[in-house]
Structure formats: structure tokens, C-alpha cells
Scaffold this motif. Structure first.
Motif, PDB file in Angstrom:
ATOM      1  N   CYS A  23       0.840  -1.188   0.000  1.00  0.00           N
ATOM      2  CA  CYS A  23       0.000   0.000   0.000  1.00  0.00           C
ATOM      3  C   CYS A  23       0.882   1.246   0.000  1.00  0.00           C
ATOM      4  CB  CYS A  23      -0.880  -0.045   1.237  1.00  0.00           C
ATOM      5  SG  CYS A  23      -1.890   1.408   1.446  1.00  0.00           S
ATOM      6  N   CYS A  26       0.197   3.009   3.787  1.00  0.00           N
ATOM      7  CA  CYS A  26       0.501   2.344   5.055  1.00  0.00           C
ATOM      8  C   CYS A  26       1.557   1.255   4.896  1.00  0.00           C
ATOM      9  CB  CYS A  26      -0.763   1.745   5.647  1.00  0.00           C
ATOM     10  SG  CYS A  26      -1.483   0.477   4.623  1.00  0.00           S
ATOM     11  N   CYS A  52      -2.674  -1.706   8.213  1.00  0.00           N
ATOM     12  CA  CYS A  52      -3.390  -0.730   7.408  1.00  0.00           C
ATOM     13  C   CYS A  52      -4.466  -0.028   8.230  1.00  0.00           C
ATOM     14  CB  CYS A  52      -4.020  -1.424   6.200  1.00  0.00           C
ATOM     15  SG  CYS A  52      -4.821  -0.243   5.109  1.00  0.00           S
ATOM     16  N   CYS A  68      -8.514  -1.031   1.275  1.00  0.00           N
ATOM     17  CA  CYS A  68      -7.832   0.225   1.502  1.00  0.00           C
ATOM     18  C   CYS A  68      -7.831   1.035   0.211  1.00  0.00           C
ATOM     19  CB  CYS A  68      -6.402  -0.079   1.933  1.00  0.00           C
ATOM     20  SG  CYS A  68      -5.387   1.379   2.068  1.00  0.00           S
TER      21      CYS A  68
HETATM   22 ZN   LIG Z   1      -3.493   0.963   3.342  1.00  0.00          ZN
END
Ligand SMILES: [Zn+2]
Length: 87
Positions: A23, A26, A52, A68
Motif C-alpha cells: 500500500c 501504510c 493498514c 484500503c
Molecule cells: Zn493501506
């Protein structure tokens, strides 16, 4: 202790066509596979789930398939750059 791995977009898994992505926000590491242009499977490890913040928000916990938004962008980027292809 908490080693952060560099981006591993190109690290492909031979089994199942999963590609490891992290990601953009995060840095949670997940495995992603596209079986068709519309169909994307994401495997969250328990560690990534804890990492996350978007995934653990109250809002997300109400939805059947929490995800996410930043990871979604990472996936789109991987598709555009060719590191995530349809398998
Ligand atoms: Zn994330």
C-alpha cells in the motif's frame, strides 16, 4: 525490529499468479491477482490487516469486503506499469 521492505511490485509468485504489492500509504504488504480486467483478488495477511489503518477503521469493518483506498491506487498503478497482469 520492524524492518520495512522496499517496494516489491515485481516480485511475482509462481503459484496462482499472485503479485506482492504494498500500500502506498501504510506499506501493508498484500498479494494481488487479477483474473480478469474487472476481477481483482487481494490476499491480506494478518500482519497487513493490522498495519493498514484504513482496514481497521469502524467504517470499513461494517462492509463485507473491507479494502484500503490507497491500496486500490497501488493496484491500478501496477496494472498500468505492467507489473500486475491478468492471469
Ligand atoms: Zn493501506
Amino acid at each position: 525490529m520492524n524492518r520495512i521492505h522496499p517496494l516489491t511490485e515485481r516480485q511475482e509468485y509462481l503459484i496462482g499468479g499472485y503479485v506482492e504489492l504494498s500500500c502506498a500509504r501504510c506499506a501493508a504488504q498484500v498479494r494481488v491477482r487479477k483474473s480478469s480486467p474487472q476481477q481483482t483478488s487481494v490476499q491480506w495477511s494478518s500482519r497487513a490487516t493490522r498495519q493498514c489503518p484504513a482496514l481497521t477503521s469502524d467504517e470499513q469493518l461494517q462492509t463485507p469486503a473491507p479494502t484500503c483506498p490507497d491500496l486500490r491506487r497501488s493496484i491500478q498503478h501496477a496494472v498500468r506499469t505492467g507489473s500486475l497482469g491478468v492471469t
